[in-house]
Motif scaffolding. Sequence first.
Motif, PDB file in Angstrom:
ATOM      1  N   TYR A   1       0.864  -1.183   0.000  1.00  0.00           N
ATOM      2  CA  TYR A   1       0.000   0.000   0.000  1.00  0.00           C
ATOM      3  C   TYR A   1       0.901   1.235   0.000  1.00  0.00           C
ATOM      4  N   GLN A   2       0.356   2.383  -0.462  1.00  0.00           N
ATOM      5  CA  GLN A   2       1.129   3.606  -0.627  1.00  0.00           C
ATOM      6  C   GLN A   2       0.196   4.802  -0.556  1.00  0.00           C
ATOM      7  N   ILE A   3       0.783   5.969  -0.472  1.00  0.00           N
ATOM      8  CA  ILE A   3       0.026   7.214  -0.477  1.00  0.00           C
ATOM      9  C   ILE A   3       0.377   7.979  -1.751  1.00  0.00           C
ATOM     10  N   VAL A   4      -0.632   8.379  -2.470  1.00  0.00           N
ATOM     11  CA  VAL A   4      -0.471   9.210  -3.660  1.00  0.00           C
ATOM     12  C   VAL A   4      -0.652  10.665  -3.210  1.00  0.00           C
ATOM     13  N   ILE A   5       0.428  11.437  -3.211  1.00  0.00           N
ATOM     14  CA  ILE A   5       0.458  12.771  -2.601  1.00  0.00           C
ATOM     15  C   ILE A   5      -0.086  13.803  -3.575  1.00  0.00           C
ATOM     16  N   ASP A   6      -1.006  14.663  -3.035  1.00  0.00           N
ATOM     17  CA  ASP A   6      -1.542  15.788  -3.801  1.00  0.00           C
ATOM     18  C   ASP A   6      -0.906  17.109  -3.408  1.00  0.00           C
ATOM     19  N   SER A   7      -0.514  17.274  -2.151  1.00  0.00           N
ATOM     20  CA  SER A   7       0.141  18.495  -1.674  1.00  0.00           C
ATOM     21  C   SER A   7       1.065  18.122  -0.532  1.00  0.00           C
ATOM     22  N   MET A   8       2.041  19.039  -0.290  1.00  0.00           N
ATOM     23  CA  MET A   8       3.030  18.736   0.737  1.00  0.00           C
ATOM     24  C   MET A   8       3.588  20.054   1.273  1.00  0.00           C
ATOM     25  N   GLU A   9       3.841  20.108   2.565  1.00  0.00           N
ATOM     26  CA  GLU A   9       4.396  21.299   3.205  1.00  0.00           C
ATOM     27  C   GLU A   9       5.279  20.859   4.357  1.00  0.00           C
ATOM     28  N   PRO A  10       6.247  21.687   4.734  1.00  0.00           N
ATOM     29  CA  PRO A  10       7.102  21.323   5.862  1.00  0.00           C
ATOM     30  C   PRO A  10       6.291  21.181   7.137  1.00  0.00           C
ATOM     31  N   ALA A  11       6.749  20.309   8.005  1.00  0.00           N
ATOM     32  CA  ALA A  11       6.050  20.026   9.261  1.00  0.00           C
ATOM     33  C   ALA A  11       6.659  20.863  10.369  1.00  0.00           C
ATOM     34  N   GLY A  12       5.877  21.819  10.914  1.00  0.00           N
ATOM     35  CA  GLY A  12       6.327  22.564  12.066  1.00  0.00           C
ATOM     36  C   GLY A  12       7.162  23.776  11.695  1.00  0.00           C
ATOM     37  N   ILE A  13       7.287  24.700  12.651  1.00  0.00           N
ATOM     38  CA  ILE A  13       8.052  25.917  12.440  1.00  0.00           C
ATOM     39  C   ILE A  13       9.517  25.594  12.228  1.00  0.00           C
ATOM     40  N   GLY A  14      10.050  24.642  12.918  1.00  0.00           N
ATOM     41  CA  GLY A  14      11.461  24.288  12.759  1.00  0.00           C
ATOM     42  C   GLY A  14      11.784  23.857  11.346  1.00  0.00           C
ATOM     43  N   ALA A  15      10.936  23.068  10.750  1.00  0.00           N
ATOM     44  CA  ALA A  15      11.174  22.632   9.376  1.00  0.00           C
ATOM     45  C   ALA A  15      11.085  23.804   8.405  1.00  0.00           C
ATOM     46  N   TRP A  16      10.085  24.692   8.639  1.00  0.00           N
ATOM     47  CA  TRP A  16       9.974  25.854   7.772  1.00  0.00           C
ATOM     48  C   TRP A  16      11.233  26.726   7.867  1.00  0.00           C
ATOM     49  N   MET A  17      11.685  26.950   9.074  1.00  0.00           N
ATOM     50  CA  MET A  17      12.856  27.801   9.249  1.00  0.00           C
ATOM     51  C   MET A  17      14.112  27.163   8.662  1.00  0.00           C
ATOM     52  N   ALA A  18      14.250  25.840   8.836  1.00  0.00           N
ATOM     53  CA  ALA A  18      15.413  25.163   8.256  1.00  0.00           C
ATOM     54  C   ALA A  18      15.409  25.294   6.745  1.00  0.00           C
ATOM     55  N   LEU A  19      14.215  25.111   6.149  1.00  0.00           N
ATOM     56  CA  LEU A  19      14.118  25.258   4.690  1.00  0.00           C
ATOM     57  C   LEU A  19      14.407  26.693   4.272  1.00  0.00           C
ATOM     58  N   LEU A  20      13.915  27.646   5.066  1.00  0.00           N
ATOM     59  CA  LEU A  20      14.151  29.050   4.740  1.00  0.00           C
ATOM     60  C   LEU A  20      15.636  29.396   4.793  1.00  0.00           C
ATOM     61  N   GLU A  21      16.331  28.929   5.807  1.00  0.00           N
ATOM     62  CA  GLU A  21      17.759  29.221   5.925  1.00  0.00           C
ATOM     63  C   GLU A  21      18.557  28.576   4.797  1.00  0.00           C
ATOM     64  N   GLU A  22      18.187  27.383   4.437  1.00  0.00           N
ATOM     65  CA  GLU A  22      18.914  26.716   3.345  1.00  0.00           C
ATOM     66  C   GLU A  22      18.702  27.444   2.019  1.00  0.00           C
ATOM     67  N   ARG A  23      17.464  27.852   1.763  1.00  0.00           N
ATOM     68  CA  ARG A  23      17.203  28.584   0.514  1.00  0.00           C
ATOM     69  C   ARG A  23      17.889  29.939   0.529  1.00  0.00           C
ATOM     70  N   LYS A  24      17.938  30.565   1.675  1.00  0.00           N
ATOM     71  CA  LYS A  24      18.609  31.848   1.794  1.00  0.00           C
ATOM     72  C   LYS A  24      20.093  31.715   1.483  1.00  0.00           C
ATOM     73  N   ARG A  25      20.741  30.662   2.011  1.00  0.00           N
ATOM     74  CA  ARG A  25      22.162  30.448   1.715  1.00  0.00           C
ATOM     75  C   ARG A  25      22.374  30.178   0.228  1.00  0.00           C
ATOM     76  N   GLN A  26      21.487  29.429  -0.371  1.00  0.00           N
ATOM     77  CA  GLN A  26      21.642  29.109  -1.792  1.00  0.00           C
ATOM     78  C   GLN A  26      21.534  30.365  -2.658  1.00  0.00           C
ATOM     79  N   LEU A  27      20.535  31.203  -2.413  1.00  0.00           N
ATOM     80  CA  LEU A  27      20.349  32.405  -3.223  1.00  0.00           C
ATOM     81  C   LEU A  27      21.422  33.451  -2.932  1.00  0.00           C
ATOM     82  N   ALA A  28      21.868  33.507  -1.664  1.00  0.00           N
ATOM     83  CA  ALA A  28      22.944  34.453  -1.350  1.00  0.00           C
ATOM     84  C   ALA A  28      24.232  34.055  -2.036  1.00  0.00           C
ATOM     85  N   ALA A  29      24.471  32.745  -2.187  1.00  0.00           N
ATOM     86  CA  ALA A  29      25.686  32.298  -2.882  1.00  0.00           C
ATOM     87  C   ALA A  29      25.675  32.713  -4.342  1.00  0.00           C
TER      88      ALA A  29
END
Length: 523
Positions: A121-149
Amino acid sequence: MPLVPPPRPATSAAAVPPPGEPAPSALLQANTPEWSVGDLAAALKRTLEDAFGHVRLRGEITGYRGPHGSGHAYFSLKDGSAKIDAVVWKGVLGRLRQKPKEGLEVIATGKITTFAGKSSYQIVIDSMEPAGIGAWMALLEERKRQLAAEGLFETDRKRPIPFLPRVIGVVTSPTGAVIRDILHRLEDRFPRPVLVWPVRVQGEGAAEEIAAAIRGFNALSPDGPIPRPDVLIVARGGGSIEDLWAFNEEAVVRAAAESEIPLISAVGHETDTTLIDFASDRRAPTPTGAAEMAVPVRAELAAQVHELGARQAGTMLRRIERERADFRALVRAIPGADAFLAVKRQRLDLADARLRPALAANARDSRERLNRVADRLTRRSPAIALAEARARLAAIDHRPRTAMSRIVERRRDRLDALTSLLGALSYKAVLARGYALVRDADGLPVRSADAAARAARFQLQFADGALFARPEEAPDDPVAPPLVEAPRSAPRPKRAPRRAAPEPAPKPEKAAAEPAARQGSLF
């Protein structure tokens, strides 16, 4: 939902054991329903989908290696006790706000189903978002480093905001309080024309609309029917990090960094920070603050202009007074007309006193010279000199004509002598003494017998005309008459041979009429 077995054939009465007797194993197996693999898989699929349907599942992404060659994405979601397979179809993967990433904890929304090919059995995903503020912030910091580079946040890329823009472009929701706050603040400070590009500021598709609005304003022509804004304001009210996430998307950040129009970001409250704030030219703490950055206060400008005008008028008055005082000082230093002309007048009076005696002395000298000239003219009159000149002219009246006649006679005698010498030295005089000039067909002189023998035809030039002849073989013992040289009256000077001009050839009839015995053979 209970599993419903497929229908089975009815059991024969003879096969039923009597009451009280133990049922044999064959009888038990005959009573168990029979399933095909496909029927069981379909029944399980219907049961699982009907029981769960769409679910929100929280877990950590594992086993993600990027999109498959078909464009679909396959990975698993796990927690501390279990793991479930997940699939994202190609069309959904391109629309996901949060792309799958190994090790990222997400909340996936999708449909639970089975895959009969692996009995899983499996899940067919329709939408996805980071779980929790910590995940959002981690993703934000990583994207910030990538664009700043990539240099999108460098300060040297930022442009100054125009002091007083002609047109202001606003990218925001047309129904929120943000646009009303911006318009009211602009009206209070300095009214300017405003172009609003309506967009969604949160939710699915908001990032794409915001990026398209920024690029759309930049694509306007400065002299087109819709004026191109001089400054852009990208604004949104406050909210959670999930609500403001559209302004952290890479498409929005790149559009803001590429904008040729200076851009002010005003997203959220003063404490909210999004990635568009780093890529914009100016960051405003609130949408109202963005309006204040865009235009100055008209009343303050009027007061400042009035103050500057007053300062300029005072400065000009002080400058004029200082120049007037300096001018007066210069006027006082300039001497008067009498003092300035006194020396000139004195020199003029002195010159006048010296001029009178000088003029009298000059007149006396001129009178004396005139008297001396008159005395000389009296002693030797011009009439006497003229009479003497006429007498001398009459004495020499015939001498010039006699001398000229003598000169003409001498030159005529010399010309006759030269003419006689020319006639004696001419080759025609030699021809007159019995010689002949031999020329080839080209009119060139023939100077040897060998050259004459090689010629097919040659010309004999005599004093009285010319003949054409052809060479013949000479006899074995030719008898040549003795050569008698005619006496010369005077020795001729040696001169270089020259090419004589060819005489016109005689007519064939005349040449044929000449008797051969008259000329004779030359060879």
